[in-house]
Design a protein around this motif. Structure first.
Motif, PDB file in Angstrom:
ATOM      1  N   HIS A 224     -45.515 -14.902  -7.437  1.00 47.87           N
ATOM      2  CA  HIS A 224     -45.780 -13.510  -6.964  1.00 47.87           C
ATOM      3  C   HIS A 224     -44.887 -13.066  -5.671  1.00 47.87           C
ATOM      4  CE1 HIS A 224     -48.050 -16.110  -4.549  1.00 47.87           C
ATOM      5  NE2 HIS A 224     -48.194 -15.040  -3.580  1.00 47.87           N
ATOM      6  N   ILE A 225     -44.935 -11.734  -5.234  1.00 42.29           N
ATOM      7  CA  ILE A 225     -44.082 -11.370  -4.311  1.00 42.29           C
ATOM      8  C   ILE A 225     -45.345 -10.979  -3.282  1.00 42.29           C
ATOM      9  CG2 ILE A 225     -42.057 -10.755  -5.123  1.00 42.29           C
ATOM     10  CD1 ILE A 225     -44.167  -7.876  -4.033  1.00 42.29           C
ATOM     11  N   ASP A 226     -45.105 -11.231  -2.051  1.00 41.97           N
ATOM     12  CA  ASP A 226     -45.999 -10.597  -0.870  1.00 41.97           C
ATOM     13  C   ASP A 226     -45.504  -9.260  -0.376  1.00 41.97           C
ATOM     14  OD1 ASP A 226     -47.549 -12.754  -1.317  1.00 41.97           O
ATOM     15  OD2 ASP A 226     -46.901 -13.621   0.744  1.00 41.97           O
ATOM     16  N   ALA A 227     -45.989  -8.079  -0.342  1.00 44.02           N
ATOM     17  CA  ALA A 227     -45.789  -7.233   0.263  1.00 44.02           C
ATOM     18  C   ALA A 227     -46.070  -7.352   2.067  1.00 44.02           C
ATOM     19  CB  ALA A 227     -46.369  -5.816  -0.389  1.00 44.02           C
ATOM     20  N   PRO A 228     -45.390  -6.674   2.722  1.00 45.04           N
ATOM     21  CA  PRO A 228     -46.074  -6.642   4.257  1.00 45.04           C
ATOM     22  C   PRO A 228     -47.498  -6.210   4.296  1.00 45.04           C
ATOM     23  CG  PRO A 228     -43.878  -5.830   4.195  1.00 45.04           C
ATOM     24  CD  PRO A 228     -44.193  -6.058   2.719  1.00 45.04           C
ATOM     25  N   PHE A 229     -47.967  -5.368   3.559  1.00 46.76           N
ATOM     26  CA  PHE A 229     -49.422  -5.043   3.809  1.00 46.76           C
ATOM     27  C   PHE A 229     -50.344  -6.097   3.485  1.00 46.76           C
ATOM     28  CE2 PHE A 229     -53.399  -3.201   1.838  1.00 46.76           C
ATOM     29  CZ  PHE A 229     -53.928  -2.766   2.692  1.00 46.76           C
TER      30      PHE A 229
ATOM     31  N   PRO B 216     -44.423 -28.009   2.690  1.00 44.24           N
ATOM     32  CA  PRO B 216     -43.582 -27.810   3.736  1.00 44.24           C
ATOM     33  C   PRO B 216     -43.891 -26.270   4.410  1.00 44.24           C
ATOM     34  CG  PRO B 216     -42.454 -28.659   1.753  1.00 44.24           C
ATOM     35  CD  PRO B 216     -43.912 -28.317   1.470  1.00 44.24           C
ATOM     36  N   LEU B 217     -43.525 -26.180   5.841  1.00 46.07           N
ATOM     37  CA  LEU B 217     -43.761 -24.914   5.913  1.00 46.07           C
ATOM     38  C   LEU B 217     -42.385 -24.192   6.566  1.00 46.07           C
ATOM     39  CD1 LEU B 217     -43.284 -24.769   9.619  1.00 46.07           C
ATOM     40  CD2 LEU B 217     -45.330 -26.076   9.504  1.00 46.07           C
ATOM     41  N   VAL B 218     -42.238 -22.891   6.325  1.00 46.24           N
ATOM     42  CA  VAL B 218     -40.857 -22.154   6.981  1.00 46.24           C
ATOM     43  C   VAL B 218     -41.133 -22.027   8.589  1.00 46.24           C
ATOM     44  CG1 VAL B 218     -39.729 -20.062   6.878  1.00 46.24           C
ATOM     45  CG2 VAL B 218     -40.825 -21.131   4.803  1.00 46.24           C
ATOM     46  N   ASP B 219     -40.268 -22.576   9.160  1.00 41.53           N
ATOM     47  CA  ASP B 219     -39.958 -22.271  10.582  1.00 41.53           C
ATOM     48  C   ASP B 219     -39.792 -20.760  10.909  1.00 41.53           C
ATOM     49  OD1 ASP B 219     -39.001 -22.143  13.262  1.00 41.53           O
ATOM     50  OD2 ASP B 219     -38.845 -24.326  13.481  1.00 41.53           O
ATOM     51  N   PRO B 220     -40.332 -20.153  11.738  1.00 40.62           N
ATOM     52  CA  PRO B 220     -39.958 -18.797  11.923  1.00 40.62           C
ATOM     53  C   PRO B 220     -38.727 -18.607  12.537  1.00 40.62           C
ATOM     54  CG  PRO B 220     -42.231 -19.236  12.862  1.00 40.62           C
ATOM     55  CD  PRO B 220     -41.751 -20.523  12.322  1.00 40.62           C
ATOM     56  N   ALA B 221     -38.113 -19.553  13.179  1.00 35.70           N
ATOM     57  CA  ALA B 221     -36.751 -19.491  13.557  1.00 35.70           C
ATOM     58  C   ALA B 221     -35.763 -19.138  12.273  1.00 35.70           C
ATOM     59  CB  ALA B 221     -36.360 -20.517  14.324  1.00 35.70           C
ATOM     60  N   LEU B 222     -36.063 -19.538  10.940  1.00 34.08           N
ATOM     61  CA  LEU B 222     -35.164 -19.191  10.028  1.00 34.08           C
ATOM     62  C   LEU B 222     -35.191 -18.081   9.600  1.00 34.08           C
ATOM     63  CD1 LEU B 222     -33.812 -20.795   7.602  1.00 34.08           C
ATOM     64  CD2 LEU B 222     -35.942 -20.610   6.332  1.00 34.08           C
ATOM     65  N   ALA B 223     -35.960 -17.141  10.014  1.00 32.54           N
ATOM     66  CA  ALA B 223     -35.855 -15.705   9.587  1.00 32.54           C
ATOM     67  C   ALA B 223     -34.780 -14.816  10.254  1.00 32.54           C
ATOM     68  CB  ALA B 223     -37.360 -15.084  10.005  1.00 32.54           C
TER      69      ALA B 223
ATOM     70  N   HIS C 104     -37.866  -9.340  10.272  1.00 30.99           N
ATOM     71  CA  HIS C 104     -36.038  -9.431  10.066  1.00 30.99           C
ATOM     72  C   HIS C 104     -35.875  -8.954   8.545  1.00 30.99           C
ATOM     73  CE1 HIS C 104     -36.875 -12.163  13.639  1.00 30.99           C
ATOM     74  NE2 HIS C 104     -35.758 -11.574  13.735  1.00 30.99           N
ATOM     75  N   GLY C 105     -36.612  -8.216   8.019  1.00 30.48           N
ATOM     76  CA  GLY C 105     -36.300  -7.521   6.561  1.00 30.48           C
ATOM     77  C   GLY C 105     -36.032  -8.637   5.603  1.00 30.48           C
TER      78      GLY C 105
END
Length: 207
Positions: free
Chosen positions: A52-57, A123-130, A165-166
């Motif tokens: 699935h995709i996540d919308a920002p909402f 595993p988590l995504v480091d926010p710095a990756l954005a 970061h779009g």
């Protein structure tokens, strides 16, 4: 599907969902015998079931909903990268990967081994990756995981950083055995105008 690789989780009664979320169910509202002509089914499910995709909402009160998302992001040339045995997805983990010209990036972690059960840790995504991805032109990040954040997270730093970061989010892709390289991706959300997310039929084709 000649040449296409289906990377979607099959949707059935036993598909694992986020603990406490709506379980998936499909049943017939009318059978051919009842209607005299057709079978008609009914589906009950969370918008975050399977691939699935996540919308920002989903995580921002005023965030864009599915109907406001740019569909072009969900189809086109894509790079698949394999990062097995990693606990944190950060810029250094991709430092040796050429992502020049990459708009869509799928990361295969192989961390969700048993898809008949919801994982206990991921595993988590480091926010710095954005910002690192944004600087290189990436607009979509897809994972073979149910979330880009730790499963117990309430503030969802990676979700917010990616949206800031779009970068659009695709979760729950089935990338088992998919070789690293360049592909064509199609993973359109359903036209759920006001929704916070949407299941997708995600497929890849080598290019």
């Amino acid at each position: 599907m000649s040449g296409w690789i289906d990377i979607s989780q099959p949707l059935h009664a036993k598909v694992p969902v986020w603990p406490g979320d709506t379980p998936f169910s499909y049943g017939l509202t009318w059978t051919k015998e009842q209607s005299g002509s057709v079978n008609v089914g009914q589906i009950t499910m969370s918008t975050h079931t399977g691939t699935h995709i996540d919308a920002p909402f989903h995580f921002e009160k005023e965030g864009k909903r599915v109907g406001e998302l740019d569909l072009s992001v969900y189809a086109g040339p894509t790079l698949v990268v394999v990062l097995e045995g990693i606990e944190r997805l950060h810029p250094e983990a991709l430092a040796q990967t050429d992502i020049s010209g990459v708009t869509r990036l799928l990361i295969r972690t192989d961390a969700w081994i048993d898809r008949s059960r919801f994982p206990e840790t991921i595993p988590l995504v480091d926010p710095a990756l954005a910002p690192w991805l944004q600087e290189r032109g990436v607009q979509l990040l897809g994972l073979d995981l149910p979330s880009v954040d730790p499963l117990d997270s309430k503030d969802l730093p990676a979700h917010h950083a990616l949206a800031r970061h779009g970068i659009h989010i695709l979760e729950g892709a089935v990338l088992d055995g998919v070789k690293p390289g360049r592909y064509e991706l199609v993973a359109f959300p359903l036209p759920l105008q006001d929704a916070d997310g949407s299941p997708v039929r995600a497929v890849l084709k080598p290019i």
